[in-house]
Design an enzyme around this catalytic site. Structure first.
Site, short mmCIF file in Angstrom:
data_model
loop_
_atom_site.label_atom_id
_atom_site.label_comp_id
_atom_site.label_asym_id
_atom_site.label_seq_id
_atom_site.Cartn_x
_atom_site.Cartn_y
_atom_site.Cartn_z
N ARG A 17 0.84 -1.19 0.00
CA ARG A 17 0.00 0.00 0.00
C ARG A 17 0.88 1.25 0.00
NH1 ARG A 17 -4.86 -1.89 4.14
NH2 ARG A 17 -5.28 -3.82 3.01
N ARG A 21 2.68 0.62 10.39
CA ARG A 21 2.10 1.00 9.10
C ARG A 21 3.19 0.93 8.05
NH1 ARG A 21 -2.61 3.51 8.14
NH2 ARG A 21 -2.84 4.00 10.32
N GLU A 78 -6.47 -1.59 14.90
CA GLU A 78 -7.05 -2.55 13.96
C GLU A 78 -6.08 -3.67 13.55
OE1 GLU A 78 -8.32 -0.65 10.34
OE2 GLU A 78 -8.28 -2.54 9.25
N SER A 120 -10.44 -6.35 9.45
CA SER A 120 -11.60 -5.60 9.04
C SER A 120 -12.49 -6.59 8.31
CB SER A 120 -11.14 -4.51 8.07
OG SER A 120 -11.82 -3.32 8.27
N ARG A 141 0.94 -6.70 12.56
CA ARG A 141 0.33 -6.06 13.72
C ARG A 141 0.08 -7.06 14.85
NH1 ARG A 141 -3.73 -1.31 11.42
NH2 ARG A 141 -2.06 -0.13 10.40
#
Length: 427
Positions: free
Chosen positions: A260, A275, A347, A350, A389
């Site tokens: 990403r 991230r 998070e 999702s 994560r």
RNA sequence: GGAGAGGUGGCUGAGUGGUCGAAAGCACUGGUCUUGAAAACCAGCGAGGUUAACGCCUCCCAGGGUUCGAAUCCCUGCCUCUCCGCCA
């Protein structure tokens, strides 16, 4: 994509429903375009019919050995007329299609109102937040140099990482554990897929045309993209297919890296590996018949949750509010794991029901009954889980004052039977 | 990288300018027959758009072109397969 038919019947209802996303859909242009479309399509089809009839007649006349020149002269003008109108029709049609592609999915009724993260609705907290009687280290410090972002900068740039030694092994063990759990206990089919896809796939799941900036594009002759999630290749497996009822539900689990660009997140989560431009994820994808998709969302969610339960990590479930909802989703429930160093939940998964939104774009259909017309399937997906994560959560939640990391029983087998890692003695 | 072949309905596969949305077979569905099943026989069986509906239109990999008319001819692109070379 929304259903063009029902959109046409009541665009205002769609616009109203989208207000929940904080979106103001401008319909003025649409209405005019749709009017043109109708007229142009009618004209086009009339001319096509005219030409078809004349041509058939010419064919028949020729077969009878008659002179056809006069007939040919009679229709010649239809061709050019048709061409002009048809071009116009196509332009309008394509414009309408492009417009529809930019409209997000309609939020489910149960989605809470709200603009951003602040308005998300916590629906459950599971597990106990650990009480440390010492100052907790964040994952970078816990790892004692084994998570090396400086080194990654040397190789590539910011938002990449090099992970070393026992931490790298732990990362791999987590991946294996997640895959095995979903395959062996939750009935998923493991699947290995390309990490590079073409444009059609990205459109099928809704990343394109709207979110090109979030993606890494390769400098190839054909536009190729690095996948931002396994959702893209996995959901697109059944693009342009009609599945039979007994093939459903499809439940896939895939482990892939995800890429990403993180455009627009400058300065956010800059420390460590929280991230990254590249991270690992184990992804769950369901393709189901429409009547079962809400039930499937519950199942998918419970499968992802199970990973955290087995790892003994505290987490909570959060229903995303309208404003925080992703483009293609009708409803999303996030799983957020406790991150001690940040003193909050973040998070790790999702889980979304897309209803027929992706299926319509990707033409994923099923036949409710033999002999019956095909209908759009429903698609869902969710992480099970984001590996990086989860690694952070593990390192931070299960550390002790001496820099040791407790290894949950379920992981032990993947690490040669150990019950802890002593990182302080590694250096 | 070099050479060749090819992309047609769920599958196999015919079709080289008109009556072809497409033969035939397989698969599938319904029926006859049978105690039941199989076999045999009969019938049905692609997808999409638009319309209140009848209907009309589109689709033979994709996009252009030729023609009154294109699955069929021409151009471009994509993909697949085979052989040779190279290679994890």
């Amino acid at each position: 994509m929304l259903d063009p038919k029902s959109f046409r019947q009541n665009p205002q209802a769609v616009a109203d429903a989208l207000k929940k996303r904080g979106m103001d859909l401008d319909l003025s242009q649409y209405t005019a375009l749709e009017n043109d479309r109708r007229n142009l399509q009618l004209e086009t089809e009339n001319l096509q019919r005219l030409r078809k009839e004349a041509s058939t007649e010419i064919g028949a006349a020729r077969a009878r050995g008659e002179d056809i020149q006069e007939l040919v002269d009679g229709v010649q003008h239809v061709g050019s007329q048709l061409n002009a109108i048809q071009n116009e029709f196509r332009k309008v049609r394509d414009e309408l299609a492009a417009f529809l592609l930019t409209i997000p999915n309609i939020p489910d009724e149960s989605v809470p109102d709200g603009m951003d993260e602040e308005d998300n609705e916590v629906i459950a907290e599971v597990g106990e937040i650990p009480n440390f009687n010492f100052e907790v280290k964040d994952h970078v410090d816990v790892a004692q140099g084994l998570i090396d972002t400086d080194l990654a900068s040397k190789l590539t740039g910011s938002r990449f990482s090099v992970i070393k030694g026992p931490v790298a092994r732990l990362h791999r063990a987590l991946t294996q554990f997640m895959l095995d759990t979903h395959v062996q206990q939750h009935g998923y089919e493991e699947i290995y897929v390309p990490y590079i896809v073409h444009r059609d796939s990205m459109e099928g799941t809704g990343q394109l045309p709207k979110f090109e900036d979030d993606l890494f594009r390769l400098d190839t002759e054909q536009p190729y993209y690095l996948i931002p999630t396994a959702e893209v290749p996995v959901t697109n497996i059944h693009r342009d297919e009609i599945l039979s009822l007994n093939e459903l539900p499809k439940k896939y689990v895939a482990h892939t890296p995800c890429f990403r660009s993180e455009a627009g997140s400058y300065g956010k989560d800059t420390r460590g590996i929280f991230r990254q431009h590249q991270f690992e994820k184990v992804e769950l994808v369901h393709i189901v018949e429409p009547s079962k998709s809400w039930q499937a969302l519950d199942e998918l969610l419970s499968h992802a949750e199970q990973i955290l339960k087995l790892l003994d990590l505290p987490y909570r479930l959060v229903t995303l509010c309208g404003g925080d909802l992703g483009f293609s989703a009708s409803k999303t429930i996030d799983i957020e794991v406790w991150i001690p160093s940040q003193n909050r939940y973040r998070e790790v998964s999702s889980c979304s029901n897309f209803l027929d939104f992706q299926a319509r774009r990707a033409h994923i259909r099923y036949r409710p009954q033999v002999g019956q017309a095909p209908e759009l399937a429903h698609t869902l997906n969710g992480s099970g889980l984001a590996v990086g994560r989860t690694l952070i959560a593990l390192l931070e939640n299960l550390q002790d004052v001496n820099g040791r990391i407790y290894i949950p029983e379920v992981l032990s087998g993947y690490l040669g039977g150990i019950d802890h890692i002593n990182l302080s003695s590694e250096n």
